[in-house]
Design an enzyme around this catalytic site. Structure first.
Site, mmCIF file in Angstrom:
data_model
loop_
_atom_site.group_PDB
_atom_site.id
_atom_site.type_symbol
_atom_site.label_atom_id
_atom_site.label_comp_id
_atom_site.label_asym_id
_atom_site.label_seq_id
_atom_site.Cartn_x
_atom_site.Cartn_y
_atom_site.Cartn_z
ATOM 1 C CB CYS A 133 -3.880 -2.391 4.509
ATOM 2 S SG CYS A 133 -2.862 -2.625 5.994
ATOM 3 C CE LYS A 187 -7.265 0.331 3.871
ATOM 4 N NZ LYS A 187 -6.042 0.803 4.539
ATOM 5 C CD GLU A 240 -2.530 0.868 2.896
ATOM 6 O OE1 GLU A 240 -2.005 0.145 3.789
ATOM 7 O OE2 GLU A 240 -3.610 1.465 3.073
HETATM 8 C C1 ACM Z 1 -3.926 -0.238 7.198
HETATM 9 O O1 ACM Z 1 -5.035 -0.434 6.700
HETATM 10 N N1 ACM Z 1 -2.989 0.431 6.546
HETATM 11 C C2 ACM Z 1 -3.584 -0.775 8.540
#
Ligand code: ACM
Length: 267
Positions: free
Chosen positions: A142, A109, A38
């Protein structure tokens, strides 16, 4: 199919250097699909939404999409990597998939973590699956790992491989949950995490590394160190991700009972 993980330690705001470091790690190796962390090109700890917007790039027009696509053309491979995305309606925490013929897809995301909620717009499009090198690939980023619905949605759409760019900071969480997500859905999962610490405005974050590729039984096929910049590669057999049987009477997806689960939209 060979899947590669790139575990990096980006310097905040140094895009050119971070991209070059990642490409240099991949160059001597061969993989069909690489997964990068990420925000691999920018670093993670944006001080405010203005800084996130300043370091964001349009996808696919921005320079990082261009650099990654050029690498894929020269090395005949595909890459999934995380970037802050500059969109007409704001900034997203996104990941893109590129291949030898250029841009393939973007994922924004859906489950934002901690202060990301003050920096980014939450993903506005449903999970989706796309084909890369003959594999049905689903992207999640993530913290999406903590919501079983992320991996399950992708598996129900036919994903065989979950590509999971990450910046994991909570000890063990992420590595363990992704092994379970792979097991419960009968898919492969490739988590590319970063290492090192990042200190901005007095706040220090320590990233947990241990990037991993796990198989459809939750078995670890590759796991990298907690603190070194490195790559890892595993050979995967997509046929194993198409077989959802557990016993001769049980199937990981077909045995679900959605008619008895909480209805969509219910609290
Ligand atoms: C995250 O979602 N970067 C912990």
């Amino acid at each position: 199919m060979r899947v590669g993980l790139v575990q990096t330690d980006p310097r905040f705001g140094e895009r050119r250097r971070n991209v070059d470091d990642a490409l240099a790690l991949m160059e001597p190796q061969r993989a069909d699909l690489w997964v990068l962390p990420e925000f691999f090109a920018t670093g993670y700890q944006f001080l405010d939404s203005a800084e996130a917007a300043r370091l964001a790039e349009p996808i696919p027009e921005g320079p990082t999409t261009h650099d990654l696509a050029a690498f894929c053309r020269s090395n005949d491979c595909c890459i999934v990597a995380g970037l802050p995305e500059a969109a007409p309606d704001g900034t997203y925490n996104s990941a893109l998939l590129v291949g030898p013929d250029g841009f393939i897809a973007t994922y924004r995301k859906i489950h934002l973590f901690a202060l990301e909620k003050t920096l980014f717009r939450p993903g506005d499009r449903p999970f989706s699956v796309c084909v890369a090198r003959g594999a049905r690939v689903g992207i999640m980023i993530c913290f999406d790992h903590l919501f079983p619905e992320s991996a399950r949605s992708l598996a129900l759409l036919g994903a065989e491989l979950l590509a999971h760019p990450a910046n994991l900071v909570l000890p063990e969480i992420g590595q363990q949950t992704m092994a379970v997500r792979a097991l419960e859905n009968g898919v492969y999962a490739a988590t590319a995490n970063r290492v090192g610490t990042e200190s901005r405005a007095g706040k220090v974050l320590r990233y947990t590394g241990q990037s991993q590729i796990v198989g459809p039984r939750g078995e670890v096929l590759a796991r990298l160190s907690a603190d070194r910049v490195e790559v890892g590669i595993a050979e995967i057999d997509l046929a194993r991700a198409r077989d959802k049987s557990i016993t001769s009477h049980n199937d990981k997806l077909a045995d679900r009972r959605p008619d008895l689960y909480t209805p969509p939209g219910a609290a």
